[in-house]
Design a protein around this motif. Structure first.
Motif, PDB file in Angstrom:
ATOM      1  N   GLY A 187       0.811  -1.207   0.000  1.00  0.00           N
ATOM      2  CA  GLY A 187       0.000   0.000   0.000  1.00  0.00           C
ATOM      3  C   GLY A 187       0.843   1.255   0.000  1.00  0.00           C
ATOM      4  N   GLN A 188       0.384   2.265  -0.718  1.00  0.00           N
ATOM      5  CA  GLN A 188       0.971   3.600  -0.636  1.00  0.00           C
ATOM      6  C   GLN A 188      -0.191   4.576  -0.512  1.00  0.00           C
ATOM      7  N   ILE A 189      -0.250   5.249   0.631  1.00  0.00           N
ATOM      8  CA  ILE A 189      -1.412   6.061   0.972  1.00  0.00           C
ATOM      9  C   ILE A 189      -1.027   7.529   0.989  1.00  0.00           C
ATOM     10  N   ARG A 190      -1.669   8.291   0.123  1.00  0.00           N
ATOM     11  CA  ARG A 190      -1.456   9.737   0.106  1.00  0.00           C
ATOM     12  C   ARG A 190      -2.320  10.353   1.200  1.00  0.00           C
ATOM     13  N   PRO A 191      -1.725  11.142   2.101  1.00  0.00           N
ATOM     14  CA  PRO A 191      -2.500  11.718   3.195  1.00  0.00           C
ATOM     15  C   PRO A 191      -3.616  12.634   2.688  1.00  0.00           C
ATOM     16  N   VAL A 192      -4.779  12.480   3.274  1.00  0.00           N
ATOM     17  CA  VAL A 192      -5.919  13.350   2.997  1.00  0.00           C
ATOM     18  C   VAL A 192      -6.472  13.790   4.348  1.00  0.00           C
ATOM     19  N   GLU A 193      -6.666  15.093   4.501  1.00  0.00           N
ATOM     20  CA  GLU A 193      -7.176  15.593   5.780  1.00  0.00           C
ATOM     21  C   GLU A 193      -8.461  14.889   6.184  1.00  0.00           C
ATOM     22  N   ASN A 194      -8.546  14.577   7.482  1.00  0.00           N
ATOM     23  CA  ASN A 194      -9.720  13.971   8.109  1.00  0.00           C
ATOM     24  C   ASN A 194      -9.972  12.539   7.637  1.00  0.00           C
ATOM     25  N   THR A 195      -8.917  11.870   7.184  1.00  0.00           N
ATOM     26  CA  THR A 195      -9.001  10.451   6.843  1.00  0.00           C
ATOM     27  C   THR A 195      -8.308   9.637   7.922  1.00  0.00           C
ATOM     28  N   LEU A 196      -8.987   8.589   8.371  1.00  0.00           N
ATOM     29  CA  LEU A 196      -8.446   7.680   9.382  1.00  0.00           C
ATOM     30  C   LEU A 196      -8.052   6.379   8.690  1.00  0.00           C
ATOM     31  N   VAL A 197      -6.799   5.986   8.869  1.00  0.00           N
ATOM     32  CA  VAL A 197      -6.281   4.754   8.275  1.00  0.00           C
ATOM     33  C   VAL A 197      -5.899   3.785   9.391  1.00  0.00           C
ATOM     34  N   HIS A 198      -6.402   2.559   9.310  1.00  0.00           N
ATOM     35  CA  HIS A 198      -5.992   1.478  10.212  1.00  0.00           C
ATOM     36  C   HIS A 198      -5.168   0.491   9.394  1.00  0.00           C
ATOM     37  N   PHE A 199      -3.978   0.107   9.892  1.00  0.00           N
ATOM     38  CA  PHE A 199      -3.224  -0.932   9.188  1.00  0.00           C
ATOM     39  C   PHE A 199      -2.671  -1.952  10.174  1.00  0.00           C
ATOM     40  N   GLN A 200      -2.347  -3.118   9.643  1.00  0.00           N
ATOM     41  CA  GLN A 200      -1.842  -4.209  10.476  1.00  0.00           C
ATOM     42  C   GLN A 200      -0.547  -3.791  11.151  1.00  0.00           C
ATOM     43  N   GLY A 201      -0.442  -4.074  12.451  1.00  0.00           N
ATOM     44  CA  GLY A 201       0.692  -3.592  13.223  1.00  0.00           C
ATOM     45  C   GLY A 201       2.019  -4.253  12.900  1.00  0.00           C
ATOM     46  N   ASN A 202       1.990  -5.395  12.206  1.00  0.00           N
ATOM     47  CA  ASN A 202       3.248  -6.085  11.883  1.00  0.00           C
ATOM     48  C   ASN A 202       3.807  -5.678  10.523  1.00  0.00           C
ATOM     49  N   LEU A 203       3.218  -4.678   9.901  1.00  0.00           N
ATOM     50  CA  LEU A 203       3.715  -4.230   8.596  1.00  0.00           C
ATOM     51  C   LEU A 203       4.898  -3.276   8.770  1.00  0.00           C
ATOM     52  N   THR A 204       5.889  -3.429   7.914  1.00  0.00           N
ATOM     53  CA  THR A 204       6.945  -2.422   7.809  1.00  0.00           C
ATOM     54  C   THR A 204       6.347  -1.202   7.118  1.00  0.00           C
ATOM     55  N   HIS A 205       6.625  -0.028   7.663  1.00  0.00           N
ATOM     56  CA  HIS A 205       6.057   1.170   7.045  1.00  0.00           C
ATOM     57  C   HIS A 205       7.030   2.336   7.143  1.00  0.00           C
ATOM     58  N   SER A 206       6.791   3.300   6.282  1.00  0.00           N
ATOM     59  CA  SER A 206       7.649   4.483   6.222  1.00  0.00           C
ATOM     60  C   SER A 206       6.816   5.639   5.687  1.00  0.00           C
ATOM     61  N   VAL A 207       7.386   6.841   5.797  1.00  0.00           N
ATOM     62  CA  VAL A 207       6.759   8.026   5.212  1.00  0.00           C
ATOM     63  C   VAL A 207       7.784   8.661   4.285  1.00  0.00           C
ATOM     64  N   ASN A 208       7.407   8.805   3.024  1.00  0.00           N
ATOM     65  CA  ASN A 208       8.317   9.418   2.050  1.00  0.00           C
ATOM     66  C   ASN A 208       8.665  10.845   2.453  1.00  0.00           C
ATOM     67  N   LYS A 209       9.862  11.274   2.072  1.00  0.00           N
ATOM     68  CA  LYS A 209      10.311  12.632   2.363  1.00  0.00           C
ATOM     69  C   LYS A 209       9.291  13.651   1.861  1.00  0.00           C
ATOM     70  N   MET A 210       8.958  14.589   2.731  1.00  0.00           N
ATOM     71  CA  MET A 210       8.017  15.644   2.371  1.00  0.00           C
ATOM     72  C   MET A 210       8.777  16.745   1.641  1.00  0.00           C
ATOM     73  N   ARG A 211       8.460  16.932   0.381  1.00  0.00           N
ATOM     74  CA  ARG A 211       9.229  17.859  -0.449  1.00  0.00           C
ATOM     75  C   ARG A 211       8.626  19.265  -0.476  1.00  0.00           C
ATOM     76  N   SER A 212       7.365  19.382  -0.139  1.00  0.00           N
ATOM     77  CA  SER A 212       6.689  20.687  -0.206  1.00  0.00           C
ATOM     78  C   SER A 212       6.704  21.366   1.154  1.00  0.00           C
ATOM     79  N   PRO A 213       6.548  22.701   1.192  1.00  0.00           N
ATOM     80  CA  PRO A 213       6.422  23.398   2.472  1.00  0.00           C
ATOM     81  C   PRO A 213       5.061  23.129   3.097  1.00  0.00           C
ATOM     82  N   GLY A 214       4.923  23.520   4.357  1.00  0.00           N
ATOM     83  CA  GLY A 214       3.660  23.312   5.061  1.00  0.00           C
ATOM     84  C   GLY A 214       3.803  22.277   6.154  1.00  0.00           C
TER      85      GLY A 214
END
Length: 199
Positions: A139-166
């Motif tokens: 899965g690759q999930i693009r953040p959207v305001e007011n969205t709740l995501v539940h994922f399996q706790g044994n998954l390896t996960h990361s957040v890509n580098k944020m390139r934009s300001p804000g």
């Protein structure tokens, strides 16, 4: 949990989301992240609590109540909740959550991890949540305001580098199913922050 993750759009009322974001950003505990080195150039603070101390959390942090009512799984008994703030050039390297390991070395990964996106730059570049089962991307999930995501706790996960300001502000809860023996090692309630740890 059926599948690797699920999502819920428009999770909170707009007023609840606005209050939650404002209170987290104004919190005296918000500082350079107390999490490990995988969390690069991020800010935040964490709350550790057991199921029985949920009323204490709500009493101390009333603005969290709508999120907690929505996100917490009934069959979990210990929680590691953290506010996570990313700005331009922040990232989170691949890892599997096990934040309660600092209290109990034998703890397994959480049963589930729940992420609510509170603030997201309108022209966000980067900052996606990437989920992997072993080395397999699931899965690759693009953040959207007011969205709740539940994922399996044994998954390896990361957040890509944020390139934009804000600001990319989220609230993350690791939800554990611990044995009675493991629970003895976990604080009933504590706040972890580089500003002022509270025991």
């Amino acid at each position: 949990m059926a599948g690797y993750y699920r999502r819920r759009d428009q999770a909170l009322a707009p007023s609840e989301l606005s209050t939650l974001g404002g209170q987290l950003l104004a919190s005296p505990y918000l500082s350079v992240n107390n999490l490990n080195r995988d969390f690069v150039a991020t800010r935040g603070f964490s709350i550790v609590f057991k199921q029985e101390s949920l009323p204490v959390v709500v009493q101390r942090f009333g603005y969290l109540e709508p999120y907690l009512a929505l996100a917490l799984e009934a069959d979990c008994n210990a929680f590691y909740l953290n506010a996570l703030l990313l700005t331009q050039n922040s990232r989170v390297d691949p890892h599997i959550d096990r934040s309660l390991r600092s209290y109990c070395k034998t703890v397994d990964p959480p049963a589930a991890v729940s992420v609510l996106y509170i603030q997201v730059p309108p022209a966000l570049e980067g900052g996606e949540l990437v989920l992997c089962c072993g080395k397999k991307p699931v899965g690759q999930i693009r953040p959207v305001e007011n969205t709740l995501v539940h994922f399996q706790g044994n998954l390896t996960h990361s957040v890509n580098k944020m390139r934009s300001p804000g600001r990319r502000l989220s609230l993350v809860c690791e939800q554990y199913q611990l044995s009675e023996l493991e629970l003895l090692s976990i604080p009933t309630f504590t706040v972890e922050s580089r500003v002022q740890p509270v025991r």
